[in-house]
Design a protein around this motif. Structure first.
Motif, PDB file in Angstrom:
ATOM      1  N   ILE A 157     -20.224 -26.052  34.392  1.00 29.51           N
ATOM      2  CA  ILE A 157     -20.747 -25.174  33.332  1.00 29.51           C
ATOM      3  C   ILE A 157     -19.699 -24.984  32.233  1.00 29.51           C
ATOM      4  O   ILE A 157     -20.015 -25.045  31.034  1.00 29.51           O
ATOM      5  N   ALA A 158     -18.437 -24.782  32.645  1.00 28.37           N
ATOM      6  CA  ALA A 158     -17.354 -24.592  31.667  1.00 28.37           C
ATOM      7  C   ALA A 158     -17.170 -25.846  30.805  1.00 28.37           C
ATOM      8  O   ALA A 158     -17.041 -25.759  29.574  1.00 28.37           O
ATOM      9  N   LEU A 159     -17.190 -27.032  31.441  1.00 25.57           N
ATOM     10  CA  LEU A 159     -17.053 -28.289  30.700  1.00 25.57           C
ATOM     11  C   LEU A 159     -18.219 -28.473  29.722  1.00 25.57           C
ATOM     12  O   LEU A 159     -18.038 -28.949  28.596  1.00 25.57           O
ATOM     13  N   THR A 160     -19.414 -28.094  30.166  1.00 24.58           N
ATOM     14  CA  THR A 160     -20.605 -28.227  29.308  1.00 24.58           C
ATOM     15  C   THR A 160     -20.523 -27.293  28.105  1.00 24.58           C
ATOM     16  O   THR A 160     -20.920 -27.661  26.995  1.00 24.58           O
ATOM     17  N   ILE A 161     -20.018 -26.087  28.307  1.00 25.98           N
ATOM     18  CA  ILE A 161     -19.855 -25.137  27.192  1.00 25.98           C
ATOM     19  C   ILE A 161     -18.878 -25.698  26.154  1.00 25.98           C
ATOM     20  O   ILE A 161     -19.130 -25.629  24.941  1.00 25.98           O
ATOM     21  N   ILE A 162     -17.775 -26.271  26.634  1.00 24.69           N
ATOM     22  CA  ILE A 162     -16.800 -26.875  25.711  1.00 24.69           C
ATOM     23  C   ILE A 162     -17.437 -28.035  24.950  1.00 24.69           C
ATOM     24  O   ILE A 162     -17.298 -28.163  23.733  1.00 24.69           O
ATOM     25  N   MET A 163     -18.151 -28.895  25.684  1.00 22.79           N
ATOM     26  CA  MET A 163     -18.846 -30.019  25.054  1.00 22.79           C
ATOM     27  C   MET A 163     -19.828 -29.524  23.998  1.00 22.79           C
ATOM     28  O   MET A 163     -19.897 -30.054  22.882  1.00 22.79           O
ATOM     29  N   ALA A 164     -20.603 -28.483  24.350  1.00 25.11           N
ATOM     30  CA  ALA A 164     -21.606 -27.932  23.426  1.00 25.11           C
ATOM     31  C   ALA A 164     -20.945 -27.413  22.152  1.00 25.11           C
ATOM     32  O   ALA A 164     -21.484 -27.596  21.048  1.00 25.11           O
ATOM     33  N   ALA A 165     -19.794 -26.794  22.299  1.00 25.56           N
ATOM     34  CA  ALA A 165     -19.084 -26.269  21.123  1.00 25.56           C
ATOM     35  C   ALA A 165     -18.702 -27.397  20.174  1.00 25.56           C
ATOM     36  O   ALA A 165     -18.875 -27.284  18.948  1.00 25.56           O
ATOM     37  N   PHE A 166     -18.204 -28.498  20.722  1.00 26.39           N
ATOM     38  CA  PHE A 166     -17.841 -29.651  19.891  1.00 26.39           C
ATOM     39  C   PHE A 166     -19.076 -30.246  19.212  1.00 26.39           C
ATOM     40  O   PHE A 166     -19.022 -30.639  18.034  1.00 26.39           O
ATOM     41  N   VAL A 167     -20.194 -30.324  19.942  1.00 22.54           N
ATOM     42  CA  VAL A 167     -21.429 -30.884  19.373  1.00 22.54           C
ATOM     43  C   VAL A 167     -21.939 -30.003  18.232  1.00 22.54           C
ATOM     44  O   VAL A 167     -22.355 -30.506  17.178  1.00 22.54           O
ATOM     45  N   ILE A 168     -21.909 -28.697  18.437  1.00 27.56           N
ATOM     46  CA  ILE A 168     -22.365 -27.762  17.389  1.00 27.56           C
ATOM     47  C   ILE A 168     -21.512 -27.894  16.132  1.00 27.56           C
ATOM     48  O   ILE A 168     -22.042 -27.970  15.006  1.00 27.56           O
ATOM     49  N   VAL A 169     -20.193 -27.962  16.312  1.00 26.41           N
ATOM     50  CA  VAL A 169     -19.286 -28.107  15.167  1.00 26.41           C
ATOM     51  C   VAL A 169     -19.538 -29.425  14.442  1.00 26.41           C
ATOM     52  O   VAL A 169     -19.605 -29.473  13.199  1.00 26.41           O
ATOM     53  N   ALA A 170     -19.699 -30.510  15.219  1.00 32.28           N
ATOM     54  CA  ALA A 170     -19.947 -31.822  14.617  1.00 32.28           C
ATOM     55  C   ALA A 170     -21.255 -31.820  13.825  1.00 32.28           C
ATOM     56  O   ALA A 170     -21.319 -32.347  12.702  1.00 32.28           O
ATOM     57  N   HIS A 171     -22.306 -31.224  14.398  1.00 32.80           N
ATOM     58  CA  HIS A 171     -23.608 -31.200  13.725  1.00 32.80           C
ATOM     59  C   HIS A 171     -23.561 -30.365  12.449  1.00 32.80           C
ATOM     60  O   HIS A 171     -24.095 -30.772  11.402  1.00 32.80           O
ATOM     61  N   LYS A 172     -22.923 -29.202  12.523  1.00 36.78           N
ATOM     62  CA  LYS A 172     -22.808 -28.349  11.332  1.00 36.78           C
ATOM     63  C   LYS A 172     -22.000 -29.045  10.233  1.00 36.78           C
ATOM     64  O   LYS A 172     -22.306 -28.933   9.040  1.00 36.78           O
ATOM     65  N   GLY A 173     -20.975 -29.785  10.657  1.00 36.83           N
ATOM     66  CA  GLY A 173     -20.178 -30.533   9.686  1.00 36.83           C
ATOM     67  C   GLY A 173     -20.997 -31.602   8.980  1.00 36.83           C
ATOM     68  O   GLY A 173     -20.896 -31.783   7.756  1.00 36.83           O
ATOM     69  N   LEU A 174     -21.853 -32.307   9.747  1.00 37.31           N
ATOM     70  CA  LEU A 174     -22.718 -33.342   9.163  1.00 37.31           C
ATOM     71  C   LEU A 174     -23.725 -32.726   8.192  1.00 37.31           C
ATOM     72  O   LEU A 174     -23.994 -33.289   7.119  1.00 37.31           O
ATOM     73  N   VAL A 175     -24.293 -31.570   8.573  1.00 42.04           N
ATOM     74  CA  VAL A 175     -25.264 -30.907   7.705  1.00 42.04           C
ATOM     75  C   VAL A 175     -24.603 -30.434   6.411  1.00 42.04           C
ATOM     76  O   VAL A 175     -25.183 -30.528   5.317  1.00 42.04           O
ATOM     77  N   MET A 176     -23.361 -29.958   6.512  1.00 47.68           N
ATOM     78  CA  MET A 176     -22.632 -29.524   5.320  1.00 47.68           C
ATOM     79  C   MET A 176     -22.359 -30.692   4.372  1.00 47.68           C
ATOM     80  O   MET A 176     -22.417 -30.560   3.160  1.00 47.68           O
ATOM     81  N   MET A 177     -22.080 -31.866   4.943  1.00 48.31           N
ATOM     82  CA  MET A 177     -21.764 -33.043   4.131  1.00 48.31           C
ATOM     83  C   MET A 177     -23.000 -33.710   3.546  1.00 48.31           C
ATOM     84  O   MET A 177     -23.023 -34.125   2.390  1.00 48.31           O
TER      85      MET A 177
END
Length: 536
Positions: free
Chosen positions: A464-484
């Motif tokens: 669960i902890a590893l998945t939360i970390i992974m999810a955080a990276f995915v959210i940041v990556a997606h928001k970055g793509l949407v901003m660009m």
């Protein structure tokens, strides 16, 4: 042993490819008929799937288990006796199932349609149910022959016939519906009727491929029959009692998900009509029972494919009373299941907008349903595995009890939850129903085996902890793509966002799980060798 592993591998690959094809065709078919007509297709396939499971009654596994048992004793006559009588019985069963579904088409349609404002009429739904019912004539017959081949360790006929059946069905479905809709400007009802009838044509093609293998292998079967020894004269009553005992648990496991879908099919429209949303009811139900469900089931296939490989070991350890090894195998099963499924369903939820847009169309409601529905895949997978573990320790009756309890709970709370939360209410009811079934299964396993494991709890928290970390990276990556680049209003941009975000998620999750040694412990020495090459 190598022959056994080869046969198992052939059957597994064949079944996996068949299931993958059964998912992939949905996307071009959706493009042909459109979102507004998806529900009509699903109205036919949910009752068909249930009737098919009942008609087959777990025949391939039950027959293969029976034939293999008596073949190992040198009694080849008992297996042939079963097949000779079984072919007639399956023909009758198939025809009766066809008649039942054909004749019940109108009553089922009346249960589904509760408001004049709904998109489809009773006659339209009844018509497509009748067209799909024809497949029930040939498929049960075919399932028994597949089981006979498997009992002789010939897995290729089953694998090839499944692929042939699926490929022919999909070709006929896609070409037929395309011609009706795009060339002859026909109605969606005609296209969908043709599409569901393709299951019958695919079944005939699969049957022809099995006939080819029967002709090819008949000399071997006849030679063994000539050298058959008697293990005691088995009556037809004792033969079928044994086969039915084998098959019943497989029937219930196989129809678990369709039964939950059937509850939605029979109650969802009523609840939506009660709150004044009859106009969108069919569309939302199509998203719930068809388009999103096809995506949600993908991680379940992957997870159960890995974990089910351990289930035969459970049976072996239980039979030999090797309690320690049995508990270790169960621990590993649960951990692998969560290790694969959890990050997959979280990823689907986070990327639901782009996934739904790419595979189907841009839809805020479709994306919302997918995001909510995806986590329930964990429960689908856990029910299948806990049910398989109960089979392994000969506690099959509890599978029936737990599933029926979950279904009754779903049936009792579905309408009030849909009235309160619309489509998400139906998902919540499914979640509660499955959770109750799983809790019952796990309680029985705990009592039967005195099972408790701190290791599974610790590893689950780690996953669960590893998945939360992974999810955080995915959210940041997606928001970055949407901003660009802005929101993904085109399929190409949605695909680009998905590829980038999935790559980030897989890389982060893999790196962390390899670095702390979790992947190596769960997935074995081959994974450990891969990790060492990357210096992990």
């Amino acid at each position: 042993m190598s022959s056994l592993m080869k046969g198992t591998a052939i059957l597994t690959v064949g079944m996996f490819l068949s299931k993958v094809l059964g998912l992939v065709y949905i996307f071009p078919f959706y493009a042909i008929i459109g979102q507004e007509n998806v529900a009509l297709y699903s109205y036919a396939y949910v009752p068909y799937t249930i009737m098919l499971s009942v008609a087959i009654s777990g025949a391939p596994i039950a027959v293969s288990k029976f034939v293999a048992k008596y073949n190992s004793l040198g009694d080849y006559e008992s297996g042939r006796k079963l097949v000779r009588s079984g072919l007639l019985i399956m023909t009758i069963t198939g025809f009766l199932s066809f008649l039942v579904l054909f004749l019940l088409a109108d009553p089922i349609a009346h249960l589904v349609i509760t408001d004049k404002e709904q998109a489809f009429t009773v006659s339209q739904i009844a018509s497509v149910i009748r067209w799909v019912s024809f497949a029930l004539i040939v498929v049960p017959f075919m399932s028994l022959v597949r089981g006979f081949f498997q009992g002789y360790d010939h897995m290729e006929p089953t694998a090839i016939s499944q692929l042939v059946e699926q490929i022919i069905r999909i070709i006929v479905l896609l070409i037929g519906s395309f011609l009706v809709m795009r060339v002859f400007n026909g109605t969606a009802q005609t296209a969908i009727s043709f599409a569901v009838f393709s299951a019958f044509i695919g079944g005939v093609a699969g049957l022809i491929s099995l006939w080819y293998y029967w002709r090819k292998l008949q000399p071997e079967f006849n030679l063994k029959l000539q050298n058959s020894v008697s293990s005691g004269q088995l009556s037809y009553k004792s033969i079928y009692k044994e086969v039915i005992t084998y098959s019943i648990p497989y029937v219930f496991v196989g129809i678990a998900n369709p039964l939950f879908q059937l509850v939605d099919m029979l109650t969802f429209n009523t609840a939506m009509s009660n709150i004044g949303l009859a106009k969108v009811s069919d569309d939302y139900l199509g998203m719930l029972n068809f388009t999103t469900q096809k995506i949600v089931i993908i991680p379940v296939m992957l997870a159960t494919g890995f974990s089910m490989a351990l289930v035969p070991a459970i049976t072996n350890y239980y039979t030999k009373k090797q309690h320690g090894a049995l508990i270790n195998a169960m621990d590993k099963t649960y951990q692998i299941l969560l290790f694969i499924t959890l990050p997959a369903v979280v990823g689907i939820s986070l990327l639901s907008t782009d996934i739904y847009h790419l595979l189907y169309s841009e839809s805020a409601m479709g994306s919302s349903i997918l995001a909510t529905y995806a986590p329930v895949a964990i429960l689908f997978a856990f029910f299948q595995v806990t049910a398989a573990l109960l089979q392994g320790i000969d506690y099959q009756k509890w599978i029936v009890f737990s599933l029926l309890t979950g279904i009754l709970v779903k049936l009792a709370i579905n309408i009030p939850l849909v009235e309160a939360f619309q489509t998400k209410g139906a998902i919540l009811a499914t979640t509660i129903g499955y959770a109750i079934s799983i809790i019952i299964n796990m309680f029985v396993l705990k009592k039967a085996l005195n099972y408790k494991s701190q290791l599974v709890i610790r590893r689950s928290l780690l996953i669960i902890a590893l998945t939360i970390i992974m999810a955080a990276f995915v959210i940041v990556a997606h928001k970055g793509l949407v901003m660009m680049f802005g929101p993904a209003h085109s399929k190409i941009l949605a695909l680009f966002y998905m590829v980038v975000c999935i790559s980030v998620g897989v890389a982060v999750y893999a790196f962390l799980s390899f670095r702390i040694g979790l992947a190596q412990k769960l997935l074995g020495s081959k994974i450990e060798k891969i990790a060492s090459k990357f210096g992990l």
